[in-house]
Design an enzyme around this catalytic site. Structure first.
Site, PDB file in Angstrom:
ATOM      1  N   ARG A 151       0.901  -1.213   0.115  1.00 28.41           N
ATOM      2  CA  ARG A 151      -0.139   0.118   0.071  1.00 28.41           C
ATOM      3  C   ARG A 151       0.992   1.120   0.016  1.00 28.41           C
ATOM      4  O   ARG A 151       0.886   1.885  -0.925  1.00 28.41           O
ATOM      5  CB  ARG A 151      -0.848  -0.237   1.118  1.00 28.41           C
ATOM      6  CG  ARG A 151      -2.188   0.931   1.113  1.00 28.41           C
ATOM      7  CD  ARG A 151      -1.946   2.582   1.181  1.00 28.41           C
ATOM      8  NE  ARG A 151      -1.192   2.708   2.652  1.00 28.41           N
ATOM      9  CZ  ARG A 151      -0.878   4.029   2.649  1.00 28.41           C
ATOM     10  NH1 ARG A 151      -1.024   4.897   2.114  1.00 28.41           N
ATOM     11  NH2 ARG A 151      -0.150   4.296   4.164  1.00 28.41           N
ATOM     12  N   ASP A 152       1.371   1.492   1.141  1.00 30.47           N
ATOM     13  CA  ASP A 152       2.162   2.808   1.217  1.00 30.47           C
ATOM     14  C   ASP A 152       3.569   2.744   0.324  1.00 30.47           C
ATOM     15  O   ASP A 152       4.001   3.830  -0.308  1.00 30.47           O
ATOM     16  CB  ASP A 152       2.836   3.106   2.732  1.00 30.47           C
ATOM     17  CG  ASP A 152       3.265   4.505   2.987  1.00 30.47           C
ATOM     18  OD1 ASP A 152       2.928   5.363   2.236  1.00 30.47           O
ATOM     19  OD2 ASP A 152       3.624   4.699   4.150  1.00 30.47           O
ATOM     20  N   HIS A 162       6.729   4.568  12.578  1.00 28.27           N
ATOM     21  CA  HIS A 162       6.878   4.568  11.343  1.00 28.27           C
ATOM     22  C   HIS A 162       7.837   5.487  10.874  1.00 28.27           C
ATOM     23  O   HIS A 162       7.613   6.864  10.767  1.00 28.27           O
ATOM     24  CB  HIS A 162       5.363   4.761  10.808  1.00 28.27           C
ATOM     25  CG  HIS A 162       5.107   4.830   9.092  1.00 28.27           C
ATOM     26  ND1 HIS A 162       4.257   3.902   8.658  1.00 28.27           N
ATOM     27  CD2 HIS A 162       5.635   5.647   8.227  1.00 28.27           C
ATOM     28  CE1 HIS A 162       4.240   4.288   7.363  1.00 28.27           C
ATOM     29  NE2 HIS A 162       5.410   5.180   7.317  1.00 28.27           N
ATOM     30  N   CYS A 183       6.327  10.147  -0.085  1.00 29.80           N
ATOM     31  CA  CYS A 183       5.379  10.943   0.479  1.00 29.80           C
ATOM     32  C   CYS A 183       5.153  11.845  -0.818  1.00 29.80           C
ATOM     33  O   CYS A 183       5.977  12.680  -1.169  1.00 29.80           O
ATOM     34  CB  CYS A 183       5.863  11.658   1.522  1.00 29.80           C
ATOM     35  SG  CYS A 183       4.590  12.792   1.992  1.00 29.80           S
ATOM     36  N   ASN A 208      10.029   5.071   2.563  1.00 32.44           N
ATOM     37  CA  ASN A 208       9.958   4.324   3.751  1.00 32.44           C
ATOM     38  C   ASN A 208      11.243   3.571   4.166  1.00 32.44           C
ATOM     39  O   ASN A 208      11.983   3.057   3.319  1.00 32.44           O
ATOM     40  CB  ASN A 208       8.728   3.166   3.653  1.00 32.44           C
ATOM     41  CG  ASN A 208       7.310   3.795   3.705  1.00 32.44           C
ATOM     42  OD1 ASN A 208       6.899   4.185   4.626  1.00 32.44           O
ATOM     43  ND2 ASN A 208       7.048   3.877   2.363  1.00 32.44           N
TER      44      ASN A 208
END
Lengths: 302, 302
Positions: free
Chosen positions: B15-16, B207, B240, B249
């Protein structure tokens, strides 16, 4: 948790960083890098290595580089001297510090220099004596202090052995080097503890490679022991000729970013440091191997 | 120093990680990634997001991906649900957990969703209620919890505010997210402390983004507070959309390498994890954005 209020960074990019570059880097570029590091506030720079040009052609210009630097007051310029011949050549260039080295792995020592750990340190004894007689500070690098490409994990007892032997021949400061970057925080702390059995906290530094992305965690772990001196390399230049895939001294930019974020003073101007890294990276035609530098350069472009 | 003996990793790569990939990634590749993460031992995976395909075209196949996964017993599959419409679509896919989010910066909240922090959390209240009625676990992501691209440093008081508001609407767990990767260890600890004023240690996760190379130091700092749950992204996928230069990430591989090196159990097979990262990286035609994966893949090639 008590952290040091100030950290000293030794930038090793001109020597450890450039040593394994295949394409020759002209002396004037190396000098330009040293000057930019000085402009950024670095007070100690590992400049070059007085080794046989047959073995390390990139360092053949050691004397020219040392002669070309405009020295700043209060700064310390260190050079590697693997033997008396190297030391004698270095001496004419008035280094403030020489660096000698020993591996913490018997397998590594045998494979690379064909002798035991103890024999390898003993060979440096005359170099160390000569340096001390000339009032030159002597730093010892304990390589493969956490892991070895040939024998895997390295026991803290081996680090202690190298530290003890180095102390015995008059080495004044030791750096605990995770040459292949396999260390993680607790292992690095154990290696540092081993060195601290023979050296004071003020005479021990950390030298971490970021091969597995672990260098900043390891630096944090070392800071928590009070270790306040670190070798790092601008733009993350460098690697290890003996360990396949072992690329990358930790980038000075990444370490300085962390330290400043924690309120720990370094005397370094991060923007100017990024400039220094960009200068040499542009010459080498590749981006800096530093995440902080990459992010800060992206930001500059708006 | 007391560390957790076990850490739970939530891999957010599907997802991210993939959300901002411009070229469409077929559902079968996303499913293939989830399966490989499961094979590596991941027990919680953030699979997809039920958002408008106009806003996030990459997630338009959310239902197809959820339907295509061979679910493993004991594993937890989470999805993002930004509103009731998304939640209702997600419900049919039986997620084990939904994720809602709120920014810890007023500037960020206003610029991106045109409302205050408090209003943004209030909007999630019906989604959270509905999820809880269906027995679905609710996780809240506190974004820009350390720094904001618009207002710079973010006060821990803002993190506390978001945590309090999330608690108030029934969110069961909060993740403290350094969305733009500017955090350093002490700042991250203060942000986590703020969340811990309203949530138990077992209900708070970290995170961290590796934009400035800080994520592993930050993870170590969080571990030292007892935080034992982390969101990470296989192959370092992701970024982002709101913060220029904010790529990455932290890579699951790098975090797992550190944890295993410290003797902390994760239940993850690092070699298989590297396989999962290579699978998706090969599809995306770029190398994994993970230093540990890079080093381990180099080693495999001998």
């Amino acid at each position: 948790m008590k952290y040091p209020s100030r950290v000293k960074i030794v930038d090793v990019a001109p020597r450890d960083g450039l040593q394994n570059e295949k394409a020759p880097v002209p002396a004037e570029v190396k000098i330009g890098l040293v000057h930019r590091l000085q402009d950024a506030g670095l007070k100690e720079i590992e400049v070059t290595s007085f080794v046989s040009p047959k073995w390390v052609p990139q360092m053949a210009d050691a004397a020219e580089v040392m002669a070309g630097i405009e020295r700043r007051p209060g700064a310390r310029y260190s050079v590697l001297t693997p033997n008396m011949k190297g030391f004698e050549a270095a001496l004419a260039c008035r280094p403030d510090e020489i660096v000698v080295f020993g591996a913490a792995s018997e397998a590594f020592s045998h494979r690379n220099i064909n002798c035991s750990i103890a024999e390898s340190i003993e060979r440096f004894a005359p170099v160390v004596s000569a340096a001390r007689e000339h009032g030159i500070h002597v730093r010892g690098a304990i390589s493969v202090a956490v892991g070895c490409p040939y024998e895997g994990e390295v026991s803290p007892a081996n680090v202690e052995l190298v530290a003890r032997l180095m102390k015995g021949i008059g080495v004044q400061h030791v750096g605990v080097a995770d040459t292949i970057g396999v260390g993680t925080p607790l292992k690095v702390q154990r290696a540092l503890e081993a060195a601290l059995k023979h050296y004071d906290l003020d005479d021990v530094s950390g030298h971490f490679h970021d091969t597995y992305g672990q260098a900043l965690g390891n630096t944090l772990a070392a800071l928590q022991m009070g270790v306040w001196q670190y070798d790092t390399s601008c733009a993350g230049l460098g690697g290890c000729p003996y360990a396949k895939g072992a690329t990358g001294n930790v980038a000075t930019e990444d370490v300085v970013y962390m330290l400043h974020g924690m309120g720990i003073a370094t005397g370094i101007d991060l923007d100017k440091l990024v400039d220094a890294g960009k200068y040499i990276s542009d010459f080498l035609r590749r981006p800096p191997n530093s995440r902080a530098a990459t992010a800060l350069l992206n930001k500059r472009q708006g």
